[in-house]
Design an enzyme around this catalytic site. Sequence first.
Site, PDB file in Angstrom:
ATOM      1  N   LYS A  99       7.520 -10.816 -16.161  1.00 24.01           N
ATOM      2  CA  LYS A  99       7.275 -11.037 -14.739  1.00 24.01           C
ATOM      3  C   LYS A  99       6.192 -12.081 -14.514  1.00 24.01           C
ATOM      4  O   LYS A  99       6.264 -12.889 -13.612  1.00 24.01           O
ATOM      5  CB  LYS A  99       6.888  -9.713 -14.070  1.00 24.01           C
ATOM      6  CG  LYS A  99       6.719  -9.796 -12.565  1.00 24.01           C
ATOM      7  CD  LYS A  99       8.049 -10.023 -11.864  1.00 24.01           C
ATOM      8  CE  LYS A  99       7.899 -10.332 -10.388  1.00 24.01           C
ATOM      9  NZ  LYS A  99       9.057 -11.052  -9.841  1.00 24.01           N
ATOM     10  N   CYS A 151       0.829  -1.197   0.000  1.00 26.91           N
ATOM     11  CA  CYS A 151       0.000   0.000   0.000  1.00 26.91           C
ATOM     12  C   CYS A 151       0.867   1.252   0.000  1.00 26.91           C
ATOM     13  O   CYS A 151       1.995   1.245   0.466  1.00 26.91           O
ATOM     14  CB  CYS A 151      -0.878   0.023   1.245  1.00 26.91           C
ATOM     15  SG  CYS A 151      -1.925  -1.414   1.392  1.00 26.91           S
ATOM     16  N   ARG A 155       4.718   0.964  -6.495  1.00 27.82           N
ATOM     17  CA  ARG A 155       4.668   0.018  -5.379  1.00 27.82           C
ATOM     18  C   ARG A 155       3.675  -1.118  -5.646  1.00 27.82           C
ATOM     19  O   ARG A 155       3.678  -2.122  -4.940  1.00 27.82           O
ATOM     20  CB  ARG A 155       4.248   0.742  -4.097  1.00 27.82           C
ATOM     21  CG  ARG A 155       5.269   1.730  -3.601  1.00 27.82           C
ATOM     22  CD  ARG A 155       4.704   2.629  -2.522  1.00 27.82           C
ATOM     23  NE  ARG A 155       4.407   1.935  -1.283  1.00 27.82           N
ATOM     24  CZ  ARG A 155       5.267   1.757  -0.301  1.00 27.82           C
ATOM     25  NH1 ARG A 155       6.487   2.212  -0.421  1.00 27.82           N
ATOM     26  NH2 ARG A 155       4.933   1.133   0.797  1.00 27.82           N
ATOM     27  N   GLU A 209      19.299 -15.923 -15.289  1.00 30.91           N
ATOM     28  CA  GLU A 209      18.316 -14.904 -15.655  1.00 30.91           C
ATOM     29  C   GLU A 209      18.926 -13.532 -15.905  1.00 30.91           C
ATOM     30  O   GLU A 209      18.557 -12.854 -16.849  1.00 30.91           O
ATOM     31  CB  GLU A 209      17.311 -14.716 -14.508  1.00 30.91           C
ATOM     32  CG  GLU A 209      16.296 -15.783 -14.366  1.00 30.91           C
ATOM     33  CD  GLU A 209      15.354 -15.450 -13.220  1.00 30.91           C
ATOM     34  OE1 GLU A 209      15.737 -15.643 -12.055  1.00 30.91           O
ATOM     35  OE2 GLU A 209      14.238 -14.994 -13.488  1.00 30.91           O
ATOM     36  N   HIS A 235      29.428 -38.340 -12.195  1.00 34.62           N
ATOM     37  CA  HIS A 235      28.786 -39.254 -13.150  1.00 34.62           C
ATOM     38  C   HIS A 235      28.713 -38.651 -14.548  1.00 34.62           C
ATOM     39  O   HIS A 235      27.889 -39.072 -15.361  1.00 34.62           O
ATOM     40  CB  HIS A 235      27.391 -39.640 -12.644  1.00 34.62           C
ATOM     41  CG  HIS A 235      27.444 -40.430 -11.376  1.00 34.62           C
ATOM     42  ND1 HIS A 235      27.874 -41.735 -11.323  1.00 34.62           N
ATOM     43  CD2 HIS A 235      27.171 -40.090 -10.098  1.00 34.62           C
ATOM     44  CE1 HIS A 235      27.847 -42.173 -10.072  1.00 34.62           C
ATOM     45  NE2 HIS A 235      27.427 -41.183  -9.300  1.00 34.62           N
ATOM     46  N   TRP A 278      -2.985  -2.341  -1.716  1.00 34.99           N
ATOM     47  CA  TRP A 278      -2.551  -3.626  -2.259  1.00 34.99           C
ATOM     48  C   TRP A 278      -3.157  -4.666  -1.338  1.00 34.99           C
ATOM     49  O   TRP A 278      -2.731  -4.819  -0.190  1.00 34.99           O
ATOM     50  CB  TRP A 278      -1.031  -3.697  -2.269  1.00 34.99           C
ATOM     51  CG  TRP A 278      -0.509  -4.786  -3.131  1.00 34.99           C
ATOM     52  CD1 TRP A 278      -0.475  -4.821  -4.488  1.00 34.99           C
ATOM     53  CD2 TRP A 278       0.059  -6.022  -2.692  1.00 34.99           C
ATOM     54  NE1 TRP A 278       0.077  -6.001  -4.919  1.00 34.99           N
ATOM     55  CE2 TRP A 278       0.410  -6.746  -3.847  1.00 34.99           C
ATOM     56  CE3 TRP A 278       0.297  -6.583  -1.452  1.00 34.99           C
ATOM     57  CZ2 TRP A 278       0.994  -8.014  -3.778  1.00 34.99           C
ATOM     58  CZ3 TRP A 278       0.880  -7.834  -1.390  1.00 34.99           C
ATOM     59  CH2 TRP A 278       1.218  -8.538  -2.551  1.00 34.99           C
ATOM     60  N   ASN A 326      -1.426   1.032   6.108  1.00 34.76           N
ATOM     61  CA  ASN A 326      -0.540   0.198   5.297  1.00 34.76           C
ATOM     62  C   ASN A 326      -0.049  -0.917   6.198  1.00 34.76           C
ATOM     63  O   ASN A 326       0.370  -0.637   7.312  1.00 34.76           O
ATOM     64  CB  ASN A 326       0.622   1.113   4.843  1.00 34.76           C
ATOM     65  CG  ASN A 326       1.726   0.364   4.139  1.00 34.76           C
ATOM     66  OD1 ASN A 326       1.593  -0.819   3.846  1.00 34.76           O
ATOM     67  ND2 ASN A 326       2.826   1.048   3.865  1.00 34.76           N
ATOM     68  N   GLY A 327      -0.133  -2.168   5.773  1.00 30.89           N
ATOM     69  CA  GLY A 327       0.356  -3.260   6.623  1.00 30.89           C
ATOM     70  C   GLY A 327      -0.791  -4.138   7.083  1.00 30.89           C
ATOM     71  O   GLY A 327      -1.880  -4.119   6.499  1.00 30.89           O
ATOM     72  N   LYS A 344      18.978 -17.738 -10.753  1.00 34.92           N
ATOM     73  CA  LYS A 344      19.195 -16.286 -10.638  1.00 34.92           C
ATOM     74  C   LYS A 344      20.342 -15.847 -11.546  1.00 34.92           C
ATOM     75  O   LYS A 344      20.257 -14.845 -12.234  1.00 34.92           O
ATOM     76  CB  LYS A 344      19.513 -15.878  -9.182  1.00 34.92           C
ATOM     77  CG  LYS A 344      18.389 -15.972  -8.207  1.00 34.92           C
ATOM     78  CD  LYS A 344      17.297 -14.946  -8.388  1.00 34.92           C
ATOM     79  CE  LYS A 344      16.212 -15.411  -9.297  1.00 34.92           C
ATOM     80  NZ  LYS A 344      15.080 -16.120  -8.851  1.00 34.92           N
ATOM     81  N   GLU A 366      18.066 -22.701  -7.186  1.00 31.98           N
ATOM     82  CA  GLU A 366      17.575 -21.323  -7.224  1.00 31.98           C
ATOM     83  C   GLU A 366      18.725 -20.347  -7.516  1.00 31.98           C
ATOM     84  O   GLU A 366      18.571 -19.407  -8.291  1.00 31.98           O
ATOM     85  CB  GLU A 366      16.862 -20.979  -5.907  1.00 31.98           C
ATOM     86  CG  GLU A 366      16.405 -19.537  -5.770  1.00 31.98           C
ATOM     87  CD  GLU A 366      15.444 -19.049  -6.858  1.00 31.98           C
ATOM     88  OE1 GLU A 366      15.004 -19.848  -7.697  1.00 31.98           O
ATOM     89  OE2 GLU A 366      15.168 -17.836  -6.873  1.00 31.98           O
TER      90      GLU A 366
HETATM   91  C1  F6R Z   1      12.365 -16.275 -11.760  1.00 33.62           C
HETATM   92  C2  F6R Z   1      10.926 -16.083 -11.780  1.00 33.62           C
HETATM   93  C3  F6R Z   1      10.104 -17.071 -12.517  1.00 33.62           C
HETATM   94  C4  F6R Z   1       8.761 -17.277 -11.790  1.00 33.62           C
HETATM   95  C5  F6R Z   1       7.845 -18.221 -12.595  1.00 33.62           C
HETATM   96  C6  F6R Z   1       6.553 -18.481 -11.855  1.00 33.62           C
HETATM   97  O1  F6R Z   1      13.023 -15.296 -11.022  1.00 33.62           O
HETATM   98  O2  F6R Z   1      10.419 -15.142 -11.224  1.00 33.62           O
HETATM   99  O3  F6R Z   1      10.771 -18.285 -12.678  1.00 33.62           O
HETATM  100  O4  F6R Z   1       9.033 -17.839 -10.546  1.00 33.62           O
HETATM  101  O5  F6R Z   1       7.566 -17.648 -13.842  1.00 33.62           O
HETATM  102  O6  F6R Z   1       5.881 -17.302 -11.570  1.00 33.62           O
HETATM  103  P1  F6R Z   1       4.771 -17.253 -10.473  1.00 33.62           P
HETATM  104  O7  F6R Z   1       5.416 -17.446  -9.136  1.00 33.62           O
HETATM  105  O8  F6R Z   1       4.134 -15.897 -10.596  1.00 33.62           O
HETATM  106  O9  F6R Z   1       3.810 -18.371 -10.759  1.00 33.62           O
END
Ligand code: F6R
Length: 607
Positions: free
Chosen positions: A602, A2, A27, A487, A503, A73, A99-100, A484, A480
């Site tokens: 995203k 928010c 935000r 990407e 292996h 939000w 907010n919160g 990162k 993970e």
């Molecule tokens: C990587 C990333 C993507 C998402 C994937 C699933 O940093 O953000 O691999 O994790 O596209 O997205 P959500 O979590 O929105 O289902």
Amino acid sequence: MCGIMGYVGPNQAAPVLLDGLQRLEYRGYDSAGIAVLNSKIHVRKAEGKVDRLLELTDNSPLSGTVGIGHTRWATHGVPSDLNAHPHTDPSGSIVVVHNGIIENFYELRDQLTAEGHEFTSETDTEILAHLVARAYDGDLVAAVRDAVSQAEGAYALVVMAVHEPGKIVAVRRISPLIVGLGDGETFLASDIPAVLHRTRDFLIIEDGELVIVDENGASIETIEGAKVDREPLHVDWDAEMAEKGGYDHFMLKEIHEQPAVVTETLGGRLEEDGTAWLENVDFDDEFARNLGRIWITACGTAYNAGMVGSEIFRRLLRMPTSVEYAHEMRYADPLVSEGDLVIAISQSGETADTLAAARLAKERGARLLAVTNVVGSTLSREADDILYTRAGPEISVASTKAYMAMLIGQYLLALRLGAARGLSDPALAERVIHGLHTLPASLEELMHREAEVAEAAKRIANAQDVYYIGRGLDYAVAVEGSLKLKEISYIHAEAMPAGELKHGTLALITEDVPVIVVLTQEALYDKTVSAIQEVKARGGDVIAVAYDDDERIGRFCDTVLRIPRSNDLLGPVSAVVPLQLLAYHVARIRGNDIDQPRNLAKSVTVE
Ligand code: F6R
């Protein structure tokens, strides 16, 4: 997250508030509203973007020089006109934005309902308007103090009263709040960019403080009433930097938000004795006891969080748990059946593959539990149970804080299930509960070690390939970490269980190939060290992520990124932070577009 605005001054409040809300749009929000005080409190609010609110105020203008505003939000209650802020008490004499999260929301609402209060929204915010109005007897500061003494949680609250025109009272309990000091006018906001074009002088309100804004400017007290003297901060950031809270990229800001995110995700949900209160998770103890199998389904980073989750469920509950890529599961005719629990994890709650797998699971009679960050998302609407991760909007495409919140959510779920079924190792569970409570502090400590990670990044910035290895939970974190790096740095990276290296992949290890090894699992330590030796024998450059008190590791590795000591089951939560920072700094050295990496989106709403 928010956004909050407030204005007291000689000018019309509405245009200042609306402009501030537009500047807080980054935000993330789903509805917006303002209230202006002019002998009465006048509210305009609407679901959707600030543009819709602008239309409303164009058609029905507001006049007055004192006001508050908000972008919401959603956390309690879906995005809607009714749930949008501001909220008033029934008499319309008190108005609040907030907010919160109010953690004891249900308790307070039940109490007020028993006293005859009626509510028009599903929000926790409206409770605050009622609490302030109930306590008000001509002294707004005292009434706000009284309300805040009852409302637990991490939040910022801003209040106006019809009987005290020209005054705004605000409180900060963890959630951010700043005051902008103009020339004869004063602004309140949750973030500096909202008013940076109007002033460069700010008072940063700290946790546990209350601020009174009126025609004389702003005065700060502690919530208990002790006067606070604060020197204004002069800010010379540009607007873009200010949106990022002074960080160069949203990704870095979001990495640094993780200690606060853990506090939010846990907020009001975990008692010292391990009881987990999960609002919107409605299965009963009988369901938990009879549960045959847990499935976790997700994509990308959410899947990687599920990998950690499956191990948490196995270790804390001894439950058969499988983690499946949603895009595979949906076509794999999975053996999901009635009585199973399917946990679909998705930050956005809109990922097409995850939705398809979740729907298939429901068709087959499983109970669907969503772990998601977005209230009102498609996944949350279709699920039987929802665990909101409360990470706040994540702007960087590469997910960091949302991943962290997904991990914490799964520990909570395991404890909730364990309360009904019994925990396989109560002593381990006790260490996890204690560790979760101390986690924000140790993550905060970890953030101060960024310079060492930035130094290590130089060692791999020119590599063609990087391998990430670990065993058990360390392998899950390695996956993970490698995602990162791929990407945002565009370096080829691959994670594998440490035992798998010999292996086949060992053939690719040369002195130009860095290997990142994660070592938080005590029981697997020596075995992982054997894999390090295999790499070293081929000239590979090894960077380890290991505990502060691991004295042996320096003998085997060239560089060690230290993390605070934790227990085996929680270790991965800290271990991911240096890996996130490493990817960030490598990408930075390579001059890449960190927040918007090439080819990525995203939210992946296509199959
Ligand atoms: C990587 C990333 C993507 C998402 C994937 C699933 O940093 O953000 O691999 O994790 O596209 O997205 P959500 O979590 O929105 O289902």
